[in-house]
Design an enzyme around this catalytic site. Structure first.
Site, PDB file in Angstrom:
ATOM      1  N   GLY A  93       0.822  -1.199   0.000  1.00 16.05           N
ATOM      2  CA  GLY A  93       0.000   0.000   0.000  1.00 16.05           C
ATOM      3  C   GLY A  93       0.856   1.250   0.000  1.00 16.05           C
TER       4      GLY A  93
ATOM      5  CD  GLN B  69       3.783   5.633   2.611  1.00 14.85           C
ATOM      6  OE1 GLN B  69       2.764   5.072   2.240  1.00 14.85           O
ATOM      7  NE2 GLN B  69       4.879   4.960   2.928  1.00 14.85           N
TER       8      GLN B  69
ATOM      9  CB  CYS C 121       6.814   1.809   6.647  1.00 17.48           C
ATOM     10  SG  CYS C 121       6.028   3.309   6.038  1.00 17.48           S
ATOM     11  CG  LEU C 122       6.874   1.111   0.388  1.00 16.08           C
ATOM     12  CD1 LEU C 122       5.929   1.443  -0.761  1.00 16.08           C
ATOM     13  CD2 LEU C 122       7.997   0.201  -0.085  1.00 16.08           C
TER      14      LEU C 122
ATOM     15  CG  HIS D  44       1.344   0.259   8.031  1.00 20.77           C
ATOM     16  ND1 HIS D  44       2.537  -0.062   8.641  1.00 20.77           N
ATOM     17  CD2 HIS D  44       1.669   1.088   7.011  1.00 20.77           C
ATOM     18  CE1 HIS D  44       3.527   0.550   8.007  1.00 20.77           C
ATOM     19  NE2 HIS D  44       3.023   1.249   7.010  1.00 20.77           N
ATOM     20  CD  GLU D  45      -0.404   1.945   3.253  1.00 25.91           C
ATOM     21  OE1 GLU D  45       0.296   2.951   3.079  1.00 25.91           O
ATOM     22  OE2 GLU D  45       0.071   0.817   3.460  1.00 25.91           O
TER      23      GLU D  45
ATOM     24  CG  HIS E  58       1.404   6.292   6.105  1.00 25.59           C
ATOM     25  ND1 HIS E  58       2.662   6.709   6.484  1.00 25.59           N
ATOM     26  CD2 HIS E  58       1.539   4.992   5.781  1.00 25.59           C
ATOM     27  CE1 HIS E  58       3.511   5.696   6.383  1.00 25.59           C
ATOM     28  NE2 HIS E  58       2.858   4.633   5.969  1.00 25.59           N
TER      29      HIS E  58
HETATM   30 NI    NI Z   1       3.826   2.789   5.674  1.00 25.81          NI
END
Ligand code: NI
Length: 183
Positions: free
Chosen positions: A49, A54, A103-104, A145-146, A149
């Protein structure tokens, strides 16, 4: 379409509460381009995701795509690429379970985080239509999680014991039994 830079922990945009999107904004060229670029960026980076903050755009929008299949944390149901606008989470059952999250925006690290495992997500699609999903287990964790953000929160904020923040290559070599990883 283009791949955008994924900003990393330390960039102030990741700590802002993102702005909701109106239907007019949703149908704008700017947001359509943002979503297309986010899809390219997610496919290039290889995560499950990506949230708009981000890629340094502080709006309440995220995309999730889960290939599904058999993994080391069990059989995961697939979810086609889906866009979530202004999502809201309702916890159905507060009983929690933990996963090693990545996480990216925090490359190379993993953290063990416990979250409720039964939720309902209410969101809008790109046409402004509302929809809802009921999610359990691994998927409930991915969505929380997503959407964290969008509130300026990162998984590291939810690690209760700092010994549960590790490098992923070390985790691969020394993973504690009974703890499951999210790729
Ligand atoms: Ni993340």
């Amino acid at each position: 379409m283009a791949i955008r830079e994924i900003i990393r922990m330390g960039h102030p945009t990741l700590r802002q509460v993102a702005q909701p999107l109106s239907v007019d904004e949703l149908t704008s060229d700017e947001i359509r381009e943002l979503v297309m670029d986010m899809v390219d960026t997610l496919h290039d980076a290889g995560g499950l995701g990506l949230a708009a903050p981000q890629v340094n755009r502080s709006v309440r929008l995220a995309i999730i795509e889960i290939p599904g299949g058999t993994t080391r944390y069990g059989v995961i149901p697939p979810m086609p690429l889906t866009v979530f606008v202004n999502p809201v989470i309702e916890v159905v059952d507060a009983a929690s379970a933990g996963y090693w999250e990545g996480c990216l925006s925090i490359p190379g690290l993993r953290g063990f985080v416990e979250r409720p495992q039964h939720i309902i997500v209410r969101a809008h699609d790109l046409a402004g239509r509302s929809f809802q999903l009921e999610l359990k287990d691994f998927l409930a964790t991915v969505f929380q999680h997503e959407f964290d953000h969008l509130d300026g929160r990162l998984y590291v904020d939810r690690i209760e014991d700092s010994r549960n923040l590790v490098y992923e290559d070390m985790l691969d070599q020394h993973e504690a039994p009974g703890k499951r990883s999210i790729e």
